[in-house]
Scaffold this motif. Structure first.
Motif, PDB file in Angstrom:
ATOM      1  N   ALA A 163     -45.985  44.536 -36.461  1.00  0.00           N
ATOM      2  CA  ALA A 163     -45.106  43.429 -36.850  1.00  0.00           C
ATOM      3  C   ALA A 163     -44.088  43.104 -35.758  1.00  0.00           C
ATOM      4  O   ALA A 163     -43.688  41.949 -35.590  1.00  0.00           O
ATOM      5  CB  ALA A 163     -44.379  43.766 -38.152  1.00  0.00           C
ATOM      6  N   SER A 164     -43.665  44.098 -35.016  1.00  0.00           N
ATOM      7  CA  SER A 164     -42.665  43.886 -33.967  1.00  0.00           C
ATOM      8  C   SER A 164     -43.296  43.363 -32.682  1.00  0.00           C
ATOM      9  O   SER A 164     -42.620  42.725 -31.870  1.00  0.00           O
ATOM     10  CB  SER A 164     -41.918  45.189 -33.656  1.00  0.00           C
ATOM     11  OG  SER A 164     -42.745  46.085 -32.930  1.00  0.00           O
ATOM     12  N   GLY A 165     -44.571  43.658 -32.498  1.00  0.00           N
ATOM     13  CA  GLY A 165     -45.257  43.221 -31.297  1.00  0.00           C
ATOM     14  C   GLY A 165     -44.865  43.987 -30.057  1.00  0.00           C
ATOM     15  O   GLY A 165     -45.229  43.608 -28.944  1.00  0.00           O
ATOM     16  N   SER A 166     -44.127  45.089 -30.233  1.00  0.00           N
ATOM     17  CA  SER A 166     -43.648  45.832 -29.063  1.00  0.00           C
ATOM     18  C   SER A 166     -43.484  47.307 -29.411  1.00  0.00           C
ATOM     19  O   SER A 166     -42.728  47.648 -30.330  1.00  0.00           O
ATOM     20  CB  SER A 166     -42.304  45.270 -28.586  1.00  0.00           C
ATOM     21  OG  SER A 166     -41.675  46.139 -27.666  1.00  0.00           O
ATOM     22  N   LEU A 167     -44.162  48.167 -28.665  1.00  0.00           N
ATOM     23  CA  LEU A 167     -43.987  49.600 -28.869  1.00  0.00           C
ATOM     24  C   LEU A 167     -42.567  50.019 -28.515  1.00  0.00           C
ATOM     25  O   LEU A 167     -41.938  50.790 -29.244  1.00  0.00           O
ATOM     26  CB  LEU A 167     -44.992  50.383 -28.014  1.00  0.00           C
ATOM     27  CG  LEU A 167     -44.853  51.907 -28.064  1.00  0.00           C
ATOM     28  CD1 LEU A 167     -45.125  52.433 -29.470  1.00  0.00           C
ATOM     29  CD2 LEU A 167     -45.798  52.568 -27.053  1.00  0.00           C
ATOM     30  N   GLU A 168     -42.054  49.513 -27.405  1.00  0.00           N
ATOM     31  CA  GLU A 168     -40.706  49.904 -26.978  1.00  0.00           C
ATOM     32  C   GLU A 168     -39.666  49.535 -28.029  1.00  0.00           C
ATOM     33  O   GLU A 168     -38.794  50.348 -28.350  1.00  0.00           O
ATOM     34  CB  GLU A 168     -40.355  49.232 -25.652  1.00  0.00           C
ATOM     35  CG  GLU A 168     -38.963  49.638 -25.159  1.00  0.00           C
ATOM     36  CD  GLU A 168     -38.562  48.963 -23.869  1.00  0.00           C
ATOM     37  OE1 GLU A 168     -37.421  49.187 -23.426  1.00  0.00           O
ATOM     38  OE2 GLU A 168     -39.380  48.214 -23.301  1.00  0.00           O
ATOM     39  N   LYS A 169     -39.741  48.323 -28.572  1.00  0.00           N
ATOM     40  CA  LYS A 169     -38.759  47.909 -29.578  1.00  0.00           C
ATOM     41  C   LYS A 169     -38.893  48.768 -30.842  1.00  0.00           C
ATOM     42  O   LYS A 169     -37.894  49.079 -31.498  1.00  0.00           O
ATOM     43  CB  LYS A 169     -38.959  46.433 -29.926  1.00  0.00           C
ATOM     44  CG  LYS A 169     -38.756  45.480 -28.762  1.00  0.00           C
ATOM     45  CD  LYS A 169     -37.360  45.562 -28.179  1.00  0.00           C
ATOM     46  CE  LYS A 169     -37.175  44.532 -27.055  1.00  0.00           C
ATOM     47  NZ  LYS A 169     -35.848  44.643 -26.415  1.00  0.00           N
ATOM     48  N   SER A 170     -40.107  49.143 -31.180  1.00  0.00           N
ATOM     49  CA  SER A 170     -40.330  49.995 -32.355  1.00  0.00           C
ATOM     50  C   SER A 170     -39.692  51.364 -32.150  1.00  0.00           C
ATOM     51  O   SER A 170     -39.027  51.900 -33.052  1.00  0.00           O
ATOM     52  CB  SER A 170     -41.830  50.150 -32.618  1.00  0.00           C
ATOM     53  OG  SER A 170     -42.435  48.908 -32.869  1.00  0.00           O
ATOM     54  N   LEU A 171     -39.885  51.934 -30.976  1.00  0.00           N
ATOM     55  CA  LEU A 171     -39.316  53.248 -30.675  1.00  0.00           C
ATOM     56  C   LEU A 171     -37.794  53.180 -30.580  1.00  0.00           C
ATOM     57  O   LEU A 171     -37.094  54.097 -31.020  1.00  0.00           O
ATOM     58  CB  LEU A 171     -39.909  53.786 -29.375  1.00  0.00           C
ATOM     59  CG  LEU A 171     -41.430  53.985 -29.348  1.00  0.00           C
ATOM     60  CD1 LEU A 171     -41.863  54.571 -28.012  1.00  0.00           C
ATOM     61  CD2 LEU A 171     -41.889  54.866 -30.491  1.00  0.00           C
ATOM     62  N   ARG A 172     -37.291  52.094 -30.011  1.00  0.00           N
ATOM     63  CA  ARG A 172     -35.830  51.920 -29.932  1.00  0.00           C
ATOM     64  C   ARG A 172     -35.223  51.865 -31.331  1.00  0.00           C
ATOM     65  O   ARG A 172     -34.177  52.468 -31.592  1.00  0.00           O
ATOM     66  CB  ARG A 172     -35.499  50.650 -29.151  1.00  0.00           C
ATOM     67  CG  ARG A 172     -35.707  50.761 -27.644  1.00  0.00           C
ATOM     68  CD  ARG A 172     -35.639  49.397 -26.990  1.00  0.00           C
ATOM     69  NE  ARG A 172     -34.298  48.828 -27.086  1.00  0.00           N
ATOM     70  CZ  ARG A 172     -33.413  48.803 -26.092  1.00  0.00           C
ATOM     71  NH1 ARG A 172     -33.737  49.322 -24.913  1.00  0.00           N
ATOM     72  NH2 ARG A 172     -32.238  48.254 -26.249  1.00  0.00           N
ATOM     73  N   ALA A 173     -35.880  51.145 -32.219  1.00  0.00           N
ATOM     74  CA  ALA A 173     -35.395  51.058 -33.600  1.00  0.00           C
ATOM     75  C   ALA A 173     -35.369  52.440 -34.249  1.00  0.00           C
ATOM     76  O   ALA A 173     -34.411  52.809 -34.943  1.00  0.00           O
ATOM     77  CB  ALA A 173     -36.274  50.107 -34.405  1.00  0.00           C
ATOM     78  N   SER A 174     -36.426  53.209 -34.012  1.00  0.00           N
ATOM     79  CA  SER A 174     -36.510  54.559 -34.592  1.00  0.00           C
ATOM     80  C   SER A 174     -35.380  55.450 -34.088  1.00  0.00           C
ATOM     81  O   SER A 174     -34.768  56.199 -34.863  1.00  0.00           O
ATOM     82  CB  SER A 174     -37.872  55.187 -34.255  1.00  0.00           C
ATOM     83  OG  SER A 174     -38.927  54.435 -34.794  1.00  0.00           O
ATOM     84  N   LEU A 175     -35.099  55.381 -32.806  1.00  0.00           N
ATOM     85  CA  LEU A 175     -34.046  56.219 -32.220  1.00  0.00           C
ATOM     86  C   LEU A 175     -32.660  55.785 -32.687  1.00  0.00           C
ATOM     87  O   LEU A 175     -31.781  56.619 -32.913  1.00  0.00           O
ATOM     88  CB  LEU A 175     -34.134  56.178 -30.700  1.00  0.00           C
ATOM     89  CG  LEU A 175     -35.326  56.921 -30.097  1.00  0.00           C
ATOM     90  CD1 LEU A 175     -35.407  56.691 -28.601  1.00  0.00           C
ATOM     91  CD2 LEU A 175     -35.222  58.418 -30.380  1.00  0.00           C
ATOM     92  N   LYS A 176     -32.461  54.500 -32.815  1.00  0.00           N
ATOM     93  CA  LYS A 176     -31.176  54.013 -33.307  1.00  0.00           C
ATOM     94  C   LYS A 176     -30.936  54.477 -34.743  1.00  0.00           C
ATOM     95  O   LYS A 176     -29.825  54.881 -35.110  1.00  0.00           O
ATOM     96  CB  LYS A 176     -31.130  52.485 -33.233  1.00  0.00           C
ATOM     97  CG  LYS A 176     -30.903  51.930 -31.827  1.00  0.00           C
ATOM     98  CD  LYS A 176     -30.769  50.411 -31.866  1.00  0.00           C
ATOM     99  CE  LYS A 176     -30.437  49.834 -30.506  1.00  0.00           C
ATOM    100  NZ  LYS A 176     -30.262  48.366 -30.545  1.00  0.00           N
ATOM    101  N   LEU A 177     -31.969  54.415 -35.569  1.00  0.00           N
ATOM    102  CA  LEU A 177     -31.831  54.864 -36.955  1.00  0.00           C
ATOM    103  C   LEU A 177     -31.580  56.367 -37.030  1.00  0.00           C
ATOM    104  O   LEU A 177     -30.790  56.839 -37.855  1.00  0.00           O
ATOM    105  CB  LEU A 177     -33.083  54.516 -37.752  1.00  0.00           C
ATOM    106  CG  LEU A 177     -33.234  53.057 -38.172  1.00  0.00           C
ATOM    107  CD1 LEU A 177     -34.579  52.834 -38.833  1.00  0.00           C
ATOM    108  CD2 LEU A 177     -32.114  52.654 -39.120  1.00  0.00           C
TER     109      LEU A 177
END
Length: 381
Positions: A163-177
């Motif tokens: 849904a995000s279209g980006s592995l990096e953005k997905s991982l960044r979201a995970s780390l922020k959470l």
């Protein structure tokens, strides 16, 4: 939506608990949306005119997933928890996704798309139908439910990534959470975080992870990276890359990683219950005619193993039929809560014992049928 089924983590399997999500359809259902009164009173419905960033994120998610948006989205005030949740009241016409204000403040629009996709996945995979941990009394059942819950999160993360279209953005979201911190205080060196996972694996079994409904954020990051390397993902989305692993291999790698962290208590618990039911069930089949010749004892030993057979035969000499019935009752009561695949394997073992046992076959097959019924199975033809 076929690709969502294809990309689902293999251990996220409700059929193991005799749950069929396809039966939960809305055809001819009477809806009651009275619960919306509380949401409308205490939260703000997401409209692009009010929340342009969130509205854009939602639109892009459903476009990438190629799904129709049939959700109610709400933002609720919470300055402490960065969170989102998908809920579906039993008689509601639409599922609701509630996003906290803290989450919106913490994430970029692209990172928010990962979270929205994750919550959408919980609905499409019907995770709300999974067994309620609070109603489980037996330890092994609780552990199996927790394992299913953790598996559901792996599946939902995959959809969030798409849904995000980006592995990096997905991982960044995970780390922020996981940290509660914005990019102002974080550097996204993912290999460094995975070094932390290796350290956890080297320490071994963690009770907190064993009893957690969610895998460690480190395992989830590793699982997403592996998924992004899958042949099926690159083939389906025509990325012009070949991928390194097939999904079956990736799922196996994830399962092994989780097992390193949670330990083998779940596996050992299931095996112990399986072995007890197999032992006492097989013995019951051999004793249908109240006879246990040397030849039958030898066959019984071949089926269950020398040590187990020796102990069972020794116990039998000091017991009576009622005591064996009690063992069978207790063993099969436990076994009825095993995963479906385990129960099916147990059924095959019992059928094998029934074919080997001496005596009148009609009585043996009747006893077999009763044992299989105790674990929710029918005799194969």
């Amino acid at each position: 939506m076929n690709y969502l089924k294809q990309f689902k983590y293999s251990k996220d399997d409700p059929a193991e608990f005799d749950i069929n999500p396809n039966l939960n359809k809305n055809d001819n259902k009477i809806f009651d949306d009275s619960h919306l009164s509380n949401l409308l009173s205490r939260s703000i419905r997401v409209e692009k005119e009010i929340f342009p960033t969130v509205g854009n994120a939602i639109e892009k998610v459903f476009k990438r997933l190629d799904l129709e948006n049939e959700f109610n989205f709400f933002v609720t005030a919470d300055n402490f928890q960065a969170n989102a949740a998908c809920s579906l009241m039993p008689s509601a016409s639409k599922p609701d996704i509630i996003i906290t204000s803290k989450l919106i403040e913490l994430l970029s629009e692209e990172e928010l798309q990962f979270i929205i996709g994750h919550e959408v996945a919980h609905y499409y995979y019907q995770h709300s139908l999974y067994p309620n941990l609070e109603t489980a009394s037996e330890t092994h059942l609780k552990l199996n439910i927790l394992n299913l819950n953790r598996s559901a999160e792996i599946s939902a993360d995959r959809v969030g990534f798409i849904a995000s279209g980006s592995l990096e953005k997905s991982l960044r979201a995970s780390l922020k959470l996981a940290s509660g911190l914005s990019e102002k205080h974080l550097k996204f060196s993912f290999s460094t975080y995975l070094d932390q996972l290796r350290e956890i694996e080297s320490i071994g079994k963690s009770q907190s992870e064993l009893w957690s409904t969610h895998p460690s954020f480190l395992i989830r990051i590793q699982a997403l990276i592996w998924f992004s390397m899958s042949k099926e993902y690159h083939e389906y989305f025509d990325t012009k890359k070949k991928g390194i692993y097939d999904l079956k291999t990736i799922d196996s790698k994830i399962e092994k990683t989780i097992k390193k962290v949670v330990g083998d208590e779940l596996e050992n618990s299931n095996k112990a219950i399986y072995d007890r039911a197999r032992l006492w069930g097989s013995l019951k089949l051999f004793l249908v005619d109240n006879k246990f010749s040397k030849e039958e004892q030898a066959k019984f030993t071949e089926l269950v193993g020398k040590e187990k057979a020796r102990k069972a035969i020794g116990w039998l000499k000091l017991s009576n039929p009622n005591m064996l019935d009690k063992k069978v009752e207790e063993g099969f009561s436990e076994a009825s809560k095993l995963l479906k695949s385990d129960r099916q394997n147990l059924g095959k073992e019992l059928e094998k014992a029934a074919k080997t046992a001496g005596g009148k076959k009609i009585k043996i097959l009747d006893a077999l049928s009763k044992l299989l019924n105790c674990i929710g199975l029918k005799k194969s033809h």
